[in-house]
Scaffold this motif. Structure first.
Motif, PDB file in Angstrom:
ATOM      1  N   PHE A 282       0.782  -1.148  -0.008  1.00  0.00           N
ATOM      2  CA  PHE A 282       0.007  -0.048   0.070  1.00  0.00           C
ATOM      3  C   PHE A 282       1.002   1.257  -0.023  1.00  0.00           C
ATOM      4  CE2 PHE A 282      -3.062   3.065   1.737  1.00  0.00           C
ATOM      5  CZ  PHE A 282      -4.126   2.778   1.035  1.00  0.00           C
ATOM      6  N   PRO A 283       1.268   1.667  -1.276  1.00  0.00           N
ATOM      7  CA  PRO A 283       2.122   2.723  -1.343  1.00  0.00           C
ATOM      8  C   PRO A 283       1.358   4.347  -0.971  1.00  0.00           C
ATOM      9  CG  PRO A 283       2.287   1.593  -3.271  1.00  0.00           C
ATOM     10  CD  PRO A 283       1.004   1.098  -2.421  1.00  0.00           C
ATOM     11  N   LEU A 284       1.538   4.797  -0.143  1.00  0.00           N
ATOM     12  CA  LEU A 284       1.232   6.392   0.231  1.00  0.00           C
ATOM     13  C   LEU A 284       2.161   7.434  -0.238  1.00  0.00           C
ATOM     14  CD1 LEU A 284      -0.152   6.076   3.863  1.00  0.00           C
ATOM     15  CD2 LEU A 284      -1.386   7.009   1.869  1.00  0.00           C
ATOM     16  N   TYR A 285       1.481   8.271  -1.081  1.00  0.00           N
ATOM     17  CA  TYR A 285       2.304   9.246  -1.697  1.00  0.00           C
ATOM     18  C   TYR A 285       1.821  10.685  -1.336  1.00  0.00           C
ATOM     19  CZ  TYR A 285       5.615  11.856  -4.738  1.00  0.00           C
ATOM     20  OH  TYR A 285       6.556  12.593  -5.293  1.00  0.00           O
ATOM     21  N   ILE A 286       2.742  11.311  -0.612  1.00  0.00           N
ATOM     22  CA  ILE A 286       2.177  12.786  -0.268  1.00  0.00           C
ATOM     23  C   ILE A 286       3.004  14.075  -0.973  1.00  0.00           C
ATOM     24  CG2 ILE A 286       1.646  14.193   1.683  1.00  0.00           C
ATOM     25  CD1 ILE A 286       1.594  11.975   3.511  1.00  0.00           C
ATOM     26  N   GLY A 287       2.414  14.735  -1.609  1.00  0.00           N
ATOM     27  CA  GLY A 287       3.110  15.841  -2.460  1.00  0.00           C
ATOM     28  C   GLY A 287       2.249  17.044  -2.749  1.00  0.00           C
ATOM     29  N   LEU A 299       0.002   5.608  -9.039  1.00  0.00           N
ATOM     30  CA  LEU A 299      -0.965   4.836  -8.079  1.00  0.00           C
ATOM     31  C   LEU A 299      -2.369   4.494  -8.639  1.00  0.00           C
ATOM     32  CD1 LEU A 299       0.373   6.673  -4.630  1.00  0.00           C
ATOM     33  CD2 LEU A 299       1.069   4.542  -5.748  1.00  0.00           C
ATOM     34  N   LYS A 300      -2.863   5.354  -9.404  1.00  0.00           N
ATOM     35  CA  LYS A 300      -4.191   5.261  -9.797  1.00  0.00           C
ATOM     36  C   LYS A 300      -4.283   4.186 -10.803  1.00  0.00           C
ATOM     37  CE  LYS A 300      -7.262   9.162  -9.525  1.00  0.00           C
ATOM     38  NZ  LYS A 300      -8.035  10.142 -10.067  1.00  0.00           N
ATOM     39  N   LYS A 301      -3.184   4.091 -11.955  1.00  0.00           N
ATOM     40  CA  LYS A 301      -3.188   3.450 -12.772  1.00  0.00           C
ATOM     41  C   LYS A 301      -2.927   1.819 -12.168  1.00  0.00           C
ATOM     42  CE  LYS A 301       0.070   2.393 -16.415  1.00  0.00           C
ATOM     43  NZ  LYS A 301       1.115   2.769 -16.776  1.00  0.00           N
ATOM     44  N   ARG A 302      -2.106   1.718 -11.189  1.00  0.00           N
ATOM     45  CA  ARG A 302      -1.752   0.324 -10.463  1.00  0.00           C
ATOM     46  C   ARG A 302      -3.000   0.039  -9.612  1.00  0.00           C
ATOM     47  NH1 ARG A 302       4.222  -0.409  -9.903  1.00  0.00           N
ATOM     48  NH2 ARG A 302       3.786  -1.879  -8.305  1.00  0.00           N
ATOM     49  N   ARG A 303      -3.871   1.080  -9.618  1.00  0.00           N
ATOM     50  CA  ARG A 303      -4.946   0.640  -8.285  1.00  0.00           C
ATOM     51  C   ARG A 303      -4.402   0.129  -7.037  1.00  0.00           C
ATOM     52  NH1 ARG A 303     -10.196  -0.062 -10.853  1.00  0.00           N
ATOM     53  NH2 ARG A 303     -10.016   0.245 -13.150  1.00  0.00           N
ATOM     54  N   GLN A 304      -3.268   0.709  -6.701  1.00  0.00           N
ATOM     55  CA  GLN A 304      -2.663   0.604  -5.399  1.00  0.00           C
ATOM     56  C   GLN A 304      -2.363   1.797  -4.559  1.00  0.00           C
ATOM     57  OE1 GLN A 304       1.064  -1.274  -6.573  1.00  0.00           O
ATOM     58  NE2 GLN A 304       0.313  -3.191  -5.863  1.00  0.00           N
ATOM     59  N   GLY A 305      -2.583   1.815  -3.214  1.00  0.00           N
ATOM     60  CA  GLY A 305      -2.254   2.692  -2.215  1.00  0.00           C
ATOM     61  C   GLY A 305      -3.045   3.971  -2.712  1.00  0.00           C
ATOM     62  N   LEU A 306      -2.526   5.131  -2.477  1.00  0.00           N
ATOM     63  CA  LEU A 306      -3.033   6.284  -2.705  1.00  0.00           C
ATOM     64  C   LEU A 306      -2.318   7.589  -2.567  1.00  0.00           C
ATOM     65  CD1 LEU A 306      -4.114   7.717   0.381  1.00  0.00           C
ATOM     66  CD2 LEU A 306      -5.792   5.865   0.294  1.00  0.00           C
ATOM     67  N   GLY A 307      -2.690   8.739  -3.329  1.00  0.00           N
ATOM     68  CA  GLY A 307      -2.001  10.023  -3.345  1.00  0.00           C
ATOM     69  C   GLY A 307      -2.663  10.897  -2.367  1.00  0.00           C
ATOM     70  N   ILE A 308      -2.052  11.756  -1.774  1.00  0.00           N
ATOM     71  CA  ILE A 308      -2.431  12.976  -0.992  1.00  0.00           C
ATOM     72  C   ILE A 308      -1.808  14.217  -1.435  1.00  0.00           C
ATOM     73  CG2 ILE A 308      -2.648  13.683   1.611  1.00  0.00           C
ATOM     74  CD1 ILE A 308      -2.370  11.005   2.592  1.00  0.00           C
TER      75      ILE A 308
END
Ligand SMILES: O=P(O)(O)OC[C@H]1O[C@H](O[C@H]2O[C@H](CO)[C@@H](O)[C@H](O)[C@H]2O)[C@H](O)[C@@H](O)[C@@H]1O
Length: 346
Positions: A282-287, A299-308
């Motif tokens: 579950f990758p969480l990317y914050i930027g 992340l959207k494409k991989r349908r994995q984790g989420l972006g903030i």
């Protein structure tokens, strides 16, 4: 002129790589029209307009905060839901630096992170594999963060290195190294020199060498001189068809045309950590910046984790959640640490 049109058409092709063919044709037409009408001035105007359009005053009036927050709710308010989504999966943290871990300031050399934030990121790295992904060169961002236990991806991911002190998540993490743009180093140095010379008479302009890319800062330049500065950048760039421009917060970023960005860096790091084909990660990317959108998209494409997305104002984004400022980022990270410590009985 013909060469200039060809170069800018190539640039549009790069920028619209994943878009539909109609989008590409429309974008090409627009650049060509601008070039014909304004002899290149249109391109400059569109950079400057786009930079203005990203300013808080403009953004405030563009979209209603309340409807934007419905689409991109606060990650703090949705904390329990995020934990639920990550249930049974390995969280991997990706953090941008400027505007995410440190507040935006006028002088890029003074963008320090607070001791409290450093302490929180240290604890976070003790709980989850953690990487800093920045537009700055790796060495510079390391000097701000000063934590040996992290993965660093500098120059928009074109310079990746594993933790200096080794990682408890991966045995041979020290050997992780990725520099896909080394052949561009002499060209980047040359363009840095030329941009420094060219912009030297524009008050407030600052050119920053980020090793595999160069940033031209507009923040301390009077807005009425933005077009002049953008023109100076264009006049240097026209001799470098192998370089392209992207835009950040009051900054134009010069970088090689290779297909590499923060999204690719995220994928490289997941692969290196052994989570490449894994479903329970579950990758969480914050930027906070436009360049972080490449990672949100992946992340959207991989349908994995989420972006903030870190933003006080509504913005077009591929992130799912939002946080308003670095202080909120710190609170969010702190809650993740507390949750993890509670679970592992630490
Ligand atoms: O990917 P990032 O870590 O967010 O790097 C993007 C750019 O960040 C820095 O510039 C930004 O922050 C400065 C300090 O707060 C601010 O003065 C500037 O206006 C912002 O654009 C960095 O200096 C650039 O080199 C990076 O490209």
């Amino acid at each position: 002129m013909v060469r200039f049109i060809e170069e800018n058409t190539k640039m549009v092709e790069k920028e619209t790589e994943n878009k539909s063919s109609t989008d590409v044709i429309t974008a090409k037409k627009k650049v060509l029209q601008d070039l014909i009408i304004n002899n290149g001035g249109g391109l400059v105007n569109s950079w400057v307009d786009s930079m203005r359009a990203c300013s808080p005053t403009h953004l405030k009036s563009l979209m209603k905060q309340s409807s934007w927050l419905t689409e991109h709710p606060s990650a703090l308010d949705m904390f329990e839901e995020i934990l639920h989504l990550s249930e049974g999966k390995q969280i991997v943290m990706f953090l941008d630096y400027d505007g995410t871990l440190s507040p935006i300031v006028d002088d890029p050399d003074q963008a320090f992170m607070s001791k409290k934030m450093r302490g929180t990121v240290r604890k976070l790295a003790n709980c989850f594999p953690t990487a800093i992904v920045s537009g700055r060169c790796k060495e510079k961002v390391y000097n701000f963060v000063k934590l040996t236990e992290l993965y660093y991806a500098g120059s928009h991911g074109m310079d990746i290195q594993g933790p200096e002190q080794g990682s408890k998540y991966k045995e041979d993490s020290k050997s992780i190294l990725c520099q896909p743009a080394t052949e561009f180093l002499p060209m980047i140095d040359e363009v840095y020199q030329k941009l420094t010379e060219k912009t030297s008479l524009t008050p407030g302009a600052k050119v920053e060498n980020n090793k595999f890319c160069v940033s031209v800062h507009f923040r301390r330049v009077n807005e009425k001189n933005w077009s002049d500065l953008a023109n100076q950048v264009r006049s240097v760039m026209k001799d470098y068809p192998k370089l392209r421009l992207t835009q950040g917060r009051k900054v134009l970023e010069v970088r090689p045309i290779i297909k590499w960005d923060k999204g690719k860096a995220l994928e490289f790091l997941l692969e290196s950590l052994g989570y490449g084909n894994c479903t329970d990660v579950f990758p969480l990317y914050i930027g906070d910046d436009r360049t972080d959108e490449d990672a949100f998209k992946i992340l959207k494409k991989r349908r994995q984790g989420l972006g903030i997305l870190v933003s006080k104002f509504p913005k077009e984004t591929n992130a799912s959640y939002s946080l308003q400022e670095p202080d909120e980022v710190m609170n969010f990270l702190q809650r993740l640490v507390e949750w993890k410590q509670l679970r592992s009985g630490a």
